[in-house]
Design a protein around this motif. Sequence first.
Motif, PDB file in Angstrom:
ATOM      1  N   LEU A 279       0.766  -1.172  -0.179  1.00 37.80           N
ATOM      2  CA  LEU A 279       0.007  -0.127   0.063  1.00 37.80           C
ATOM      3  C   LEU A 279       1.007   1.222   0.052  1.00 37.80           C
ATOM      4  O   LEU A 279       0.334   2.288  -0.765  1.00 37.80           O
ATOM      5  N   ARG A 280       1.726   1.290   0.784  1.00 36.42           N
ATOM      6  CA  ARG A 280       2.885   2.446   0.812  1.00 36.42           C
ATOM      7  C   ARG A 280       4.267   2.019   0.972  1.00 36.42           C
ATOM      8  O   ARG A 280       4.359   0.902   1.564  1.00 36.42           O
ATOM      9  N   PRO A 281       5.605   2.882   0.964  1.00 35.93           N
ATOM     10  CA  PRO A 281       6.578   2.440   0.955  1.00 35.93           C
ATOM     11  C   PRO A 281       6.822   2.423   2.597  1.00 35.93           C
ATOM     12  O   PRO A 281       6.149   3.180   3.283  1.00 35.93           O
ATOM     13  N   ALA A 282       7.601   1.258   3.051  1.00 36.41           N
ATOM     14  CA  ALA A 282       7.912   1.374   4.446  1.00 36.41           C
ATOM     15  C   ALA A 282       8.841   1.813   4.850  1.00 36.41           C
ATOM     16  O   ALA A 282      10.124   1.550   4.719  1.00 36.41           O
ATOM     17  N   VAL A 283       8.838   2.884   5.919  1.00 34.02           N
ATOM     18  CA  VAL A 283      10.158   3.737   6.367  1.00 34.02           C
ATOM     19  C   VAL A 283       9.714   3.969   7.860  1.00 34.02           C
ATOM     20  O   VAL A 283       8.814   4.486   8.135  1.00 34.02           O
ATOM     21  N   GLY A 284      10.797   3.540   8.520  1.00 35.34           N
ATOM     22  CA  GLY A 284      10.493   3.746  10.034  1.00 35.34           C
ATOM     23  C   GLY A 284      11.518   2.876  10.821  1.00 35.34           C
ATOM     24  O   GLY A 284      12.574   2.448  10.643  1.00 35.34           O
ATOM     25  N   GLU A 285      11.164   2.632  12.399  1.00 37.82           N
ATOM     26  CA  GLU A 285      11.875   1.912  13.032  1.00 37.82           C
ATOM     27  C   GLU A 285      11.491   0.532  13.299  1.00 37.82           C
ATOM     28  O   GLU A 285      12.335  -0.314  13.548  1.00 37.82           O
ATOM     29  N   LYS A 286      10.340   0.093  12.870  1.00 41.56           N
ATOM     30  CA  LYS A 286       9.804  -1.215  13.107  1.00 41.56           C
ATOM     31  C   LYS A 286       8.560  -1.725  12.184  1.00 41.56           C
ATOM     32  O   LYS A 286       7.818  -0.862  12.071  1.00 41.56           O
ATOM     33  N   ILE A 287       8.731  -2.983  11.850  1.00 44.86           N
ATOM     34  CA  ILE A 287       7.704  -3.536  11.079  1.00 44.86           C
ATOM     35  C   ILE A 287       6.798  -4.320  12.256  1.00 44.86           C
ATOM     36  O   ILE A 287       7.218  -4.908  12.898  1.00 44.86           O
ATOM     37  N   ILE A 288       5.378  -4.135  12.065  1.00 51.21           N
ATOM     38  CA  ILE A 288       4.432  -4.645  13.059  1.00 51.21           C
ATOM     39  C   ILE A 288       3.723  -5.526  12.070  1.00 51.21           C
ATOM     40  O   ILE A 288       2.779  -4.921  11.466  1.00 51.21           O
ATOM     41  N   ALA A 289       3.651  -6.881  12.170  1.00 49.74           N
ATOM     42  CA  ALA A 289       2.482  -7.758  11.137  1.00 49.74           C
ATOM     43  C   ALA A 289       1.698  -8.094  12.305  1.00 49.74           C
ATOM     44  O   ALA A 289       1.815  -9.026  13.179  1.00 49.74           O
ATOM     45  N   ILE A 290       0.388  -7.757  12.119  1.00 44.86           N
ATOM     46  CA  ILE A 290      -0.906  -8.415  13.068  1.00 44.86           C
ATOM     47  C   ILE A 290      -1.697  -9.385  12.164  1.00 44.86           C
ATOM     48  O   ILE A 290      -2.186  -9.036  11.024  1.00 44.86           O
ATOM     49  N   GLY A 291      -1.724 -10.553  12.534  1.00 43.32           N
ATOM     50  CA  GLY A 291      -2.284 -11.754  11.768  1.00 43.32           C
ATOM     51  C   GLY A 291      -3.694 -11.984  12.659  1.00 43.32           C
ATOM     52  O   GLY A 291      -3.618 -11.991  13.784  1.00 43.32           O
ATOM     53  N   THR A 292      -4.863 -12.254  12.026  1.00 39.13           N
ATOM     54  CA  THR A 292      -6.100 -12.620  12.450  1.00 39.13           C
ATOM     55  C   THR A 292      -6.549 -13.634  11.625  1.00 39.13           C
ATOM     56  O   THR A 292      -6.237 -13.821  10.468  1.00 39.13           O
ATOM     57  N   VAL A 293      -7.380 -14.570  12.402  1.00 37.15           N
ATOM     58  CA  VAL A 293      -8.284 -15.479  11.621  1.00 37.15           C
ATOM     59  C   VAL A 293      -9.594 -15.071  11.092  1.00 37.15           C
ATOM     60  O   VAL A 293     -10.311 -14.337  11.887  1.00 37.15           O
ATOM     61  N   ILE A 294      -9.888 -15.114   9.896  1.00 37.44           N
ATOM     62  CA  ILE A 294     -11.121 -14.834   9.437  1.00 37.44           C
ATOM     63  C   ILE A 294     -12.210 -16.056   9.530  1.00 37.44           C
ATOM     64  O   ILE A 294     -13.272 -15.850   9.799  1.00 37.44           O
ATOM     65  N   HIS A 295     -11.716 -17.188   8.922  1.00 33.45           N
ATOM     66  CA  HIS A 295     -12.665 -18.583   9.252  1.00 33.45           C
ATOM     67  C   HIS A 295     -11.336 -19.684   9.468  1.00 33.45           C
ATOM     68  O   HIS A 295     -10.709 -19.853   8.804  1.00 33.45           O
ATOM     69  N   ALA A 296     -11.974 -20.507  10.206  1.00 35.72           N
ATOM     70  CA  ALA A 296     -11.239 -22.043  10.549  1.00 35.72           C
ATOM     71  C   ALA A 296     -12.180 -22.986  10.309  1.00 35.72           C
ATOM     72  O   ALA A 296     -13.454 -23.061  11.013  1.00 35.72           O
ATOM     73  N   GLY A 297     -11.777 -23.964   9.777  1.00 37.42           N
ATOM     74  CA  GLY A 297     -12.139 -25.361   9.667  1.00 37.42           C
ATOM     75  C   GLY A 297     -11.563 -26.453  10.540  1.00 37.42           C
ATOM     76  O   GLY A 297     -10.416 -26.036  11.113  1.00 37.42           O
ATOM     77  N   LYS A 298     -11.633 -27.695  10.233  1.00 35.19           N
ATOM     78  CA  LYS A 298     -10.726 -28.536  10.659  1.00 35.19           C
ATOM     79  C   LYS A 298      -9.377 -28.722  10.142  1.00 35.19           C
ATOM     80  O   LYS A 298      -8.453 -28.914  11.114  1.00 35.19           O
ATOM     81  N   ARG A 299      -9.235 -28.690   8.880  1.00 35.20           N
ATOM     82  CA  ARG A 299      -7.884 -28.706   8.210  1.00 35.20           C
ATOM     83  C   ARG A 299      -7.554 -27.406   7.547  1.00 35.20           C
ATOM     84  O   ARG A 299      -6.304 -27.515   6.929  1.00 35.20           O
ATOM     85  N   GLN A 300      -8.217 -26.311   7.657  1.00 28.92           N
ATOM     86  CA  GLN A 300      -7.548 -24.980   7.006  1.00 28.92           C
ATOM     87  C   GLN A 300      -8.053 -23.863   7.472  1.00 28.92           C
ATOM     88  O   GLN A 300      -9.298 -23.872   8.294  1.00 28.92           O
ATOM     89  N   ALA A 301      -7.621 -23.033   7.600  1.00 24.28           N
ATOM     90  CA  ALA A 301      -7.936 -21.619   8.098  1.00 24.28           C
ATOM     91  C   ALA A 301      -7.521 -20.391   7.072  1.00 24.28           C
ATOM     92  O   ALA A 301      -6.549 -20.511   6.478  1.00 24.28           O
ATOM     93  N   VAL A 302      -8.434 -19.580   6.706  1.00 25.39           N
ATOM     94  CA  VAL A 302      -8.440 -18.325   5.996  1.00 25.39           C
ATOM     95  C   VAL A 302      -7.955 -17.137   6.842  1.00 25.39           C
ATOM     96  O   VAL A 302      -8.776 -17.103   7.998  1.00 25.39           O
ATOM     97  N   CYS A 303      -6.843 -16.576   6.825  1.00 25.92           N
ATOM     98  CA  CYS A 303      -6.303 -15.555   7.704  1.00 25.92           C
ATOM     99  C   CYS A 303      -6.096 -14.316   6.996  1.00 25.92           C
ATOM    100  O   CYS A 303      -5.969 -14.427   5.697  1.00 25.92           O
ATOM    101  N   ARG A 304      -6.063 -13.237   7.616  1.00 25.27           N
ATOM    102  CA  ARG A 304      -5.667 -11.815   7.121  1.00 25.27           C
ATOM    103  C   ARG A 304      -4.480 -11.349   7.882  1.00 25.27           C
ATOM    104  O   ARG A 304      -4.309 -11.666   9.167  1.00 25.27           O
ATOM    105  N   CYS A 305      -3.450 -10.446   7.354  1.00 30.65           N
ATOM    106  CA  CYS A 305      -2.457 -10.028   8.140  1.00 30.65           C
ATOM    107  C   CYS A 305      -2.565  -8.550   7.542  1.00 30.65           C
ATOM    108  O   CYS A 305      -2.559  -8.186   6.413  1.00 30.65           O
ATOM    109  N   ASP A 306      -2.384  -7.497   8.294  1.00 35.80           N
ATOM    110  CA  ASP A 306      -2.114  -5.980   8.065  1.00 35.80           C
ATOM    111  C   ASP A 306      -0.611  -5.731   8.537  1.00 35.80           C
ATOM    112  O   ASP A 306      -0.209  -6.070   9.798  1.00 35.80           O
ATOM    113  N   VAL A 307       0.179  -5.262   7.731  1.00 35.82           N
ATOM    114  CA  VAL A 307       1.564  -4.996   7.974  1.00 35.82           C
ATOM    115  C   VAL A 307       1.648  -3.370   7.994  1.00 35.82           C
ATOM    116  O   VAL A 307       1.427  -2.806   7.235  1.00 35.82           O
TER     117      VAL A 307
END
Length: 144
Positions: free
Chosen positions: A87-115
């Motif tokens: 989305l934009r160039p990353a300039v700064g002191e630290k990268i923070i990746a936040i992962g969340t689960v959108i949907h989970a079944g028995k053998r797979q999970a669809v997840c998202r991450c905002d960096v």
Amino acid sequence: MENRNLINLGKQILEAQSFSKLIGATLTKFAAGEVILEIPIKDSLLQQNGFVHGGVLSYAADNALTFVGGSVLGPHVLTSEYKINYLRPAVGEKIIAIGTVIHAGKRQAVCRCDVQVLHHGEKKTCATAQGTIVTMDPTANNNS
């Protein structure tokens, strides 16, 4: 699994990844359905224009997606696929990746991450990703 045990397991798994150690990644949150992975920005992670290299942002997203998928599926997981939007160039002191689960079944999970990038105390989203995390059989021969 209790959150303290989960964070300890996550830190052990991250510590076993030589690339994660090389770039200084740390797991600051590892709970069922939410993960935070942080990477300090140093010169060796920058591309020619002084921005964090896209491969580092992609690594952060992929690892956060896999960890958060594993938080609901168990420790034996792999990334099946993911897509990232820068989305934009990353300039700064630290990268923070936040992962969340959108949907989970028995053998797979669809997840998202905002960096996000932390720059002078302000966080800005620099990439977002979505992926599918799948369970694997740790005893199977995966050479085929």
